[in-house]
Design a protein around this motif. Structure first.
Motif, PDB file in Angstrom:
ATOM      1  N   PRO A 157       0.026   2.604  -9.308  1.00  0.00           N
ATOM      2  CA  PRO A 157       0.420   3.900  -8.730  1.00  0.00           C
ATOM      3  C   PRO A 157      -0.040   5.063  -9.610  1.00  0.00           C
ATOM      4  CG  PRO A 157       2.297   2.411  -8.926  1.00  0.00           C
ATOM      5  CD  PRO A 157       1.183   1.800  -9.702  1.00  0.00           C
ATOM      6  N   GLY A 158      -0.033   6.248  -9.033  1.00  0.00           N
ATOM      7  CA  GLY A 158      -0.504   7.433  -9.763  1.00  0.00           C
ATOM      8  C   GLY A 158       0.567   8.073 -10.624  1.00  0.00           C
ATOM      9  N   GLU A 173       7.881   3.957   4.564  1.00  0.00           N
ATOM     10  CA  GLU A 173       8.333   5.342   4.359  1.00  0.00           C
ATOM     11  C   GLU A 173       9.745   5.232   3.802  1.00  0.00           C
ATOM     12  OE1 GLU A 173       8.207   6.965   8.315  1.00  0.00           O
ATOM     13  OE2 GLU A 173       6.053   6.643   8.508  1.00  0.00           O
ATOM     14  N   VAL A 174       9.920   5.662   2.554  1.00  0.00           N
ATOM     15  CA  VAL A 174      11.228   5.429   1.923  1.00  0.00           C
ATOM     16  C   VAL A 174      11.833   6.697   1.325  1.00  0.00           C
ATOM     17  CG1 VAL A 174      11.016   2.956   1.411  1.00  0.00           C
ATOM     18  CG2 VAL A 174      10.007   4.626  -0.150  1.00  0.00           C
ATOM     19  N   LYS A 221       4.165  18.357   3.155  1.00  0.00           N
ATOM     20  CA  LYS A 221       3.625  17.250   2.364  1.00  0.00           C
ATOM     21  C   LYS A 221       4.172  15.921   2.884  1.00  0.00           C
ATOM     22  CE  LYS A 221       3.398  15.525  -2.386  1.00  0.00           C
ATOM     23  NZ  LYS A 221       3.839  15.796  -3.769  1.00  0.00           N
ATOM     24  N   ILE A 222       5.463  15.878   3.167  1.00  0.00           N
ATOM     25  CA  ILE A 222       6.051  14.625   3.679  1.00  0.00           C
ATOM     26  C   ILE A 222       5.424  14.288   5.033  1.00  0.00           C
ATOM     27  CG2 ILE A 222       8.179  13.450   4.362  1.00  0.00           C
ATOM     28  CD1 ILE A 222       9.719  15.255   2.459  1.00  0.00           C
ATOM     29  N   ASP A 256      -0.207   7.206  -1.151  1.00  0.00           N
ATOM     30  CA  ASP A 256      -1.433   7.860  -1.632  1.00  0.00           C
ATOM     31  C   ASP A 256      -2.507   6.806  -1.933  1.00  0.00           C
ATOM     32  OD1 ASP A 256      -0.109   6.775  -3.772  1.00  0.00           O
ATOM     33  OD2 ASP A 256      -0.363   8.503  -5.104  1.00  0.00           O
ATOM     34  N   GLU A 262      10.882   7.795  -2.439  1.00  0.00           N
ATOM     35  CA  GLU A 262       9.621   8.512  -2.672  1.00  0.00           C
ATOM     36  C   GLU A 262       9.634   9.905  -2.042  1.00  0.00           C
ATOM     37  OE1 GLU A 262       7.182   7.556  -4.798  1.00  0.00           O
ATOM     38  OE2 GLU A 262       8.684   6.036  -5.203  1.00  0.00           O
ATOM     39  N   ALA A 263      10.327  10.036  -0.938  1.00  0.00           N
ATOM     40  CA  ALA A 263      10.323  11.330  -0.243  1.00  0.00           C
ATOM     41  C   ALA A 263      11.253  12.345  -0.900  1.00  0.00           C
ATOM     42  CB  ALA A 263      10.707  11.137   1.217  1.00  0.00           C
ATOM     43  N   ILE A 282       1.887  12.930   4.505  1.00  0.00           N
ATOM     44  CA  ILE A 282       1.837  11.551   3.984  1.00  0.00           C
ATOM     45  C   ILE A 282       2.273  10.551   5.062  1.00  0.00           C
ATOM     46  CG2 ILE A 282       2.826   9.938   2.276  1.00  0.00           C
ATOM     47  CD1 ILE A 282       1.065  11.842   0.879  1.00  0.00           C
ATOM     48  N   PHE A 283       3.385  10.834   5.726  1.00  0.00           N
ATOM     49  CA  PHE A 283       3.879   9.875   6.730  1.00  0.00           C
ATOM     50  C   PHE A 283       2.867   9.728   7.879  1.00  0.00           C
ATOM     51  CE2 PHE A 283       8.810  10.112   5.947  1.00  0.00           C
ATOM     52  CZ  PHE A 283       8.601   9.696   4.647  1.00  0.00           C
ATOM     53  N   MET A 322      -0.128   7.848   6.645  1.00  0.00           N
ATOM     54  CA  MET A 322       0.223   6.421   6.463  1.00  0.00           C
ATOM     55  C   MET A 322       0.228   5.705   7.819  1.00  0.00           C
ATOM     56  SD  MET A 322       3.407   6.606   3.725  1.00  0.00           S
ATOM     57  CE  MET A 322       3.813   4.864   3.719  1.00  0.00           C
ATOM     58  N   TYR A 377       0.611  15.015  -7.238  1.00  0.00           N
ATOM     59  CA  TYR A 377       1.096  13.727  -7.775  1.00  0.00           C
ATOM     60  C   TYR A 377       1.116  13.937  -9.274  1.00  0.00           C
ATOM     61  CZ  TYR A 377      -0.051  12.257  -3.127  1.00  0.00           C
ATOM     62  OH  TYR A 377      -0.082  12.190  -1.763  1.00  0.00           O
ATOM     63  N   ILE A 433       0.861  -1.190   0.000  1.00  0.00           N
ATOM     64  CA  ILE A 433       0.000   0.000   0.000  1.00  0.00           C
ATOM     65  C   ILE A 433       0.898   1.242   0.000  1.00  0.00           C
ATOM     66  CG2 ILE A 433      -1.742   1.314   1.313  1.00  0.00           C
ATOM     67  CD1 ILE A 433      -2.882  -1.233   0.179  1.00  0.00           C
TER      68      ILE A 433
HETATM   69  C1  DLZ Z   1       4.488  11.375  -1.744  1.00  0.00           C
HETATM   70  C2  DLZ Z   1       5.035  10.204  -0.990  1.00  0.00           C
HETATM   71  C3  DLZ Z   1       6.054  10.400  -0.055  1.00  0.00           C
HETATM   72  C4  DLZ Z   1       6.566  11.754   0.281  1.00  0.00           C
HETATM   73  N1  DLZ Z   1       6.600   9.373   0.603  1.00  0.00           N
HETATM   74  C5  DLZ Z   1       6.127   8.120   0.389  1.00  0.00           C
HETATM   75  C6  DLZ Z   1       6.694   7.014   1.061  1.00  0.00           C
HETATM   76  O1  DLZ Z   1       7.626   7.117   1.827  1.00  0.00           O
HETATM   77  N2  DLZ Z   1       6.171   5.786   0.818  1.00  0.00           N
HETATM   78  C7  DLZ Z   1       5.142   5.586  -0.060  1.00  0.00           C
HETATM   79  O2  DLZ Z   1       4.678   4.461  -0.210  1.00  0.00           O
HETATM   80  N3  DLZ Z   1       4.618   6.633  -0.733  1.00  0.00           N
HETATM   81  C8  DLZ Z   1       5.078   7.888  -0.531  1.00  0.00           C
HETATM   82  N4  DLZ Z   1       4.569   8.933  -1.218  1.00  0.00           N
HETATM   83  C9  DLZ Z   1       3.533   8.670  -2.232  1.00  0.00           C
HETATM   84  C10 DLZ Z   1       4.168   8.105  -3.518  1.00  0.00           C
HETATM   85  O3  DLZ Z   1       5.150   9.003  -4.005  1.00  0.00           O
HETATM   86  C11 DLZ Z   1       3.061   7.834  -4.552  1.00  0.00           C
HETATM   87  O4  DLZ Z   1       2.461   6.638  -4.211  1.00  0.00           O
HETATM   88  C12 DLZ Z   1       3.580   7.736  -5.965  1.00  0.00           C
HETATM   89  O5  DLZ Z   1       4.112   8.954  -6.365  1.00  0.00           O
HETATM   90  C13 DLZ Z   1       2.481   7.315  -6.937  1.00  0.00           C
HETATM   91  O6  DLZ Z   1       1.437   8.236  -6.978  1.00  0.00           O
END
Ligand code: DLZ
Ligand code: FAD
Ligand code: SF4
Length: 511
Positions: A103-104, A32-33, A46-47, A9, A36-37, A50-51, A54, A398, A6
């Motif tokens: 994913p988006g 949380e990786v 924004k970070i 978003d 992506e961040a 999302i965190f 989540m 996104y 999951i």
């Molecule tokens: C935006 C975002 C951020 C900042 N961090 C994470 C994350 O650590 N782990 C994760 O699963 N999703 C994160 N997202 C959202 C993703 O960037 C997003 O799912 C993709 O850009 C696809 O829309």
């Protein structure tokens, strides 16, 4: 055993990848990786949003008895990317299938397509069931059309979901009430307060983490008042419907200094990460209309944004990627001026919009379109740099929704696929729709010279510069007739002022 991934978003209980989840045997992975961040340097808020969202979502699934594996950003063995976290979990457990909802963003879909080979097991990518139109349906609608106008797509969506319909006709007899909307801000507007969640212990921990790990990212982390659970997001929606929806249409395009929220809903970030469902927002607004709580012009205008624009831009994104990302119709190359980061400019409209963006990770539509976007268009800013900026500064950004709005709606980089003409405007428009000009060093009524509003000469410079590309557009005929009637001296003054302005930006002088 199935591994259900999951993403940040995808925080919806009914999302495709959770359908049929087996509490005993399946692992739900959320992580949380770093990849992506930081693939764009997202706004700190924004970070944090999302965190925290989540973590709250994971806690809700855990409370339901599901088997959650949650990897925090500062976990000592965090592998740093989604692919590596999935690989680590697959190596540790007896996983025979990875399931994920599409994913988006195109880049991530392409990455995931390679996972099956890398991991040596089945990777199933399910369609995202949270949208009201699928990419395949949109492609069918678009097939054979010369012009893909949102308005016609929207009418089909109204019929499909029977929203604001009176049998086969639109309620009230019209599809669109924009002629009643978009008033300049009235004096003495009494704006209702916005929804404000109080950060709990989970959010506090995330705020500390973001400050520690992303100190050089754009934006102000606190105060932080976003909803981070579905229950809170539903309250935010309810407050919008009760307090703001009535005047949403009237003041949709109005801007007031010191009023970042106006009569907008501020739910985009919740919709995009899955805390709210688009149909529930649409039906809630429609119910308010039928109960006499809000007029048709406001409700139809609001519904059009979600049922029309939101679905339409997503359709365009999946139809046109990956080429859409490199579109640059005007061959625009200018670097993004420093004031998009610092807000240090004497152009008050831009100063206000950048400052609010930094504070809130939010600007309302008309600020994004007619101030920040309009400047980017008429100044000929490089689409890559502009897209990067919009992707990282807003909490609702996104790529599926950001890219068509930026490359299509504001920059006309797609050559007119999304908009029938560029949304270029001079200072007069900003002066009409806001009170920014009253506190500006420049004058919207002055067309040339050092006190002139830069939007005035840059607008005509843009029209003249792109003569070869725009003159043939029937909607631009009036502009080119006006240009043709200008004296040589006037044209020269426009060129000189624009050159002086661009030189100043390039020299990093305060403009
Ligand atoms: C935006 C975002 C951020 C900042 N961090 C994470 C994350 O650590 N782990 C994760 O699963 N999703 C994160 N997202 C959202 C993703 O960037 C997003 O799912 C993709 O850009 C696809 O829309
Ligand atoms: P409201 O004004 O209250 O509108 C209600 C909802 O309608 C929004 O929450 C959103 O879900 C939807 N909506 C409205 N306009 C659009 C649109 N043009 N495209 C898609 N959905 C729309 N929206 C994003 O969600 N993410 C983005 O990254 C994003 N980038 C944008 C960049 C530019 C240059 C422009 C002009 C617009 C962008 N938008 C984006 C669209 C719109 O500005 C935001 O959705 C809106 O400002 C969010 O605030 P709100 O929730 O208060 O919206
Ligand atoms: Fe913006 Fe021009 Fe008005 Fe100043 S005068 S606020 S630059 S539109």
């Amino acid at each position: 055993m199935k591994l259900r991934l999951i993403l940040g978003d995808q925080l919806s209980r009914n999302i495709a990848s959770l359908v049929g989840v087996d509490a005993q045997n399946d692992i739900i992975l959320m992580c949380e990786v770093r990849s992506e961040a930081t693939y764009v340097k997202h706004h700190k808020k924004k970070i944090a949003f999302i965190f925290s969202a989540m973590r709250h979502f994971a806690a809700e699934l855990l409370a339901e008895g599901l088997n959650i594996h949650y990897v925090k950003y500062d976990a000592p063995n965090n592998a740093g990317s989604l692919a590596d976290e999935v690989a680590r979990t697959v190596a540790r457990y007896d996983i025979d299938e990875v399931i994920v909802t599409t994913p988006g963003e195109y880049r991530l879909v392409e990455d995931i397509k390679g996972w099956s080979q890398r991991l040596g097991i089945t990777v199933t990518i399910k369609d995202d069931n949270r949208f009201l139109s699928s990419p395949a349906e949109f492609a069918d609608w678009a097939e054979g059309r010369k012009q893909m106008r949102m308005e016609f797509f929207y009418r089909e969506m109204r019929r499909k979901y029977s929203i604001l319909m009176d049998h086969n006709d639109p309620v009230g007899g019209q599809w669109n009430y924009d002629s009643e909307n978009r008033k300049p801000p009235a004096a003495g507007l009494n704006l209702p307060p916005t929804y404000k969640a109080r950060p709990d212990a989970v959010t506090q921990e995330v705020l500390e983490l973001v400050e520690a790990h992303f100190p050089d990212h754009f934006g102000e982390l606190t105060p932080f008042h976003f909803a981070v659970t579905r229950d809170q997001a539903v309250i935010a929606l309810e407050e919008f419907v009760d307090r703001r929806l009535k005047l949403f249409g009237d003041y949709q395009d109005a801007m007031l200094q010191g009023e970042p929220w106006m009569y907008h809903s501020h739910i985009g970030l919740y919709l995009n990460c899955g805390l709210l469902d688009p149909l529930e927002c649409i039906e809630r607004a429609e119910a308010a209309y039928h109960a006499g709580g809000a007029p048709l012009n406001a409700v139809e205008g609001f519904i059009r944004q979600i049922l029309g624009w939101r679905e339409y831009v997503r359709g365009i994104y999946w139809l046109k990627m990956p080429d859409y990302k490199t579109a640059n119709f005007f061959n625009a190359k200018r670097a993004l001026p420093e004031f998009y980061w610092s807000a240090e400019t004497q152009m008050n409209c831009l100063r206000q919009c950048v400052t609010e963006t930094k504070q809130n990770a939010y600007a309302h539509h008309i600020q994004r379109l007619m101030v920040l976007g309009n400047f980017a268009l008429i100044a000929g800013l490089d689409p890559d740099e502009v897209n990067n900026w919009y992707m990282l500064v807003y909490a609702d950004a996104y790529e599926w929704v950001e890219l068509p709005n930026v490359s299509g709606m504001i920059l006309y980089a797609d050559g007119g696929l999304l908009a029938s003409k560029p949304y270029a405007a001079s200072g007069a428009y900003i002066n009409k729709m806001s009170n920014y000009c009253r506190s500006c060093k420049y004058k919207p009524s002055v067309k040339n010279g050092p006190t002139a509003c830069p939007f005035n000469y840059l607008y005509w410079d843009f029209i003249a510069r792109n003569d070869g590309k725009l003159r043939g557009n029937p909607r631009m005929g009036f502009m080119y007739r006006s240009l043709d009637q200008m004296s040589d001296e006037k044209r020269q003054a426009i060129r000189d002022d624009s050159r002086r302005f661009f030189n100043a930006i390039e020299a990093n002088e305060k403009v």
